[in-house]
Design a protein around this motif. Structure first.
Motif, PDB file in Angstrom:
ATOM      1  N   PRO A   2       0.801  -1.230   0.000  1.00 59.58           N
ATOM      2  CA  PRO A   2       0.000   0.000   0.000  1.00 59.58           C
ATOM      3  C   PRO A   2       0.838   1.287   0.000  1.00 59.58           C
ATOM      4  O   PRO A   2       0.494   2.247   0.671  1.00 59.58           O
ATOM      5  N   TYR A   3       1.925   1.284  -0.737  1.00 58.51           N
ATOM      6  CA  TYR A   3       2.802   2.446  -0.802  1.00 58.51           C
ATOM      7  C   TYR A   3       3.090   2.786  -2.253  1.00 58.51           C
ATOM      8  O   TYR A   3       3.147   1.914  -3.102  1.00 58.51           O
ATOM      9  N   VAL A   4       3.333   4.055  -2.485  1.00 60.39           N
ATOM     10  CA  VAL A   4       3.888   4.490  -3.759  1.00 60.39           C
ATOM     11  C   VAL A   4       5.358   4.787  -3.479  1.00 60.39           C
ATOM     12  O   VAL A   4       5.673   5.602  -2.605  1.00 60.39           O
ATOM     13  N   GLU A  68       5.362   6.543   0.027  1.00 64.84           N
ATOM     14  CA  GLU A  68       4.198   7.344   0.397  1.00 64.84           C
ATOM     15  C   GLU A  68       3.025   6.410   0.659  1.00 64.84           C
ATOM     16  O   GLU A  68       2.680   5.580  -0.189  1.00 64.84           O
ATOM     17  N   GLY A  69       2.442   6.522   1.848  1.00 60.54           N
ATOM     18  CA  GLY A  69       1.305   5.685   2.204  1.00 60.54           C
ATOM     19  C   GLY A  69       0.035   6.159   1.522  1.00 60.54           C
ATOM     20  O   GLY A  69      -0.006   7.232   0.898  1.00 60.54           O
ATOM     21  N   THR A  70      -1.027   5.379   1.644  1.00 61.27           N
ATOM     22  CA  THR A  70      -2.299   5.728   1.018  1.00 61.27           C
ATOM     23  C   THR A  70      -2.882   7.023   1.585  1.00 61.27           C
ATOM     24  O   THR A  70      -3.668   7.688   0.914  1.00 61.27           O
ATOM     25  N   ASP A  71      -2.458   7.385   2.790  1.00 58.24           N
ATOM     26  CA  ASP A  71      -2.913   8.640   3.401  1.00 58.24           C
ATOM     27  C   ASP A  71      -2.049   9.834   2.998  1.00 58.24           C
ATOM     28  O   ASP A  71      -2.274  10.953   3.453  1.00 58.24           O
TER      29      ASP A  71
END
Length: 181
Positions: A2-4, A68-71
């Motif tokens: 779940p990261y970019v 970068e997390g989903t938030d």
């Protein structure tokens, strides 16, 4: 995952500063980083802006990679510096061939053990190879067992080179390398 995983952008200096200050509050920061929270937090915004621009997506001599997390919050980072053959490194030692140098590795505690470190290293290594380095190295404090275990896990091995931390400390840092195969 779940990261970019991506390179930073020049306008993201406030996030670069926030993540660095978080890293410097980690319990092993004194073993992992060559500055203190107090030193970093006293730096002016211009310092953070320049640091960010020098490691941003279009930079050729360094690249800061973030997860970068989903938030939208950054969960971790590492930076790869390019060291050119014929120059001297940060410790004043000669650089014999073009190489990458990984610095500033940090994963927020709540994201550790998720595979994020490996993903960051994969992206950093890919960037380094694309920029013509022959090997990638990093320097780790001899007592930083957590970091040494991670670096071995992602394929780095001790080179046998040690660097004194300071003239009077009696402590050393170890070079670990990843040779392009």
């Amino acid at each position: 995952m779940p990261y970019v995983i991506r390179s930073i952008r020049p306008d993201e200096w406030p996030a670069v500063k926030e993540l660095r200050l978080a890293a410097l509050q980690d319990p092993v920061a004194h073993l992992a980083f060559l500055e203190t929270f107090e030193q970093a937090s006293a730096r002016p915004d211009a310092f953070w802006q320049e640091r960010t621009a020098n490691g941003a997506e279009e930079a050729l001599e360094a690249q800061q990679i973030v997860a970068e997390g989903t938030d939208g919050r950054w969960a971790g980072t590492l930076t790869v510096l390019v060291e050119e053959a014929g120059t001297k490194d940060w410790a004043g030692l000669p650089v014999e061939r073009k190489q990458g140098h990984v610095v500033g590795v940090f994963i927020r505690p709540e994201h550790r053990g998720s595979g994020l470190s490996e993903a960051l290293f994969d992206a950093g290594m890919e960037w380094a190879w694309a920029h013509g380095v022959e090997r990638v190295r990093l320097i780790v404090h001899e007592d930083n067992t957590r970091a040494k275990a991670l670096y071995r896990k992602v394929g780095f091995v001790p080179s046998g080179v040690t660097v004194p931390l300071s003239e009077n400390s009696g402590e050393s840092e170890l070079e670990m390398v990843f040779e392009r195969g």
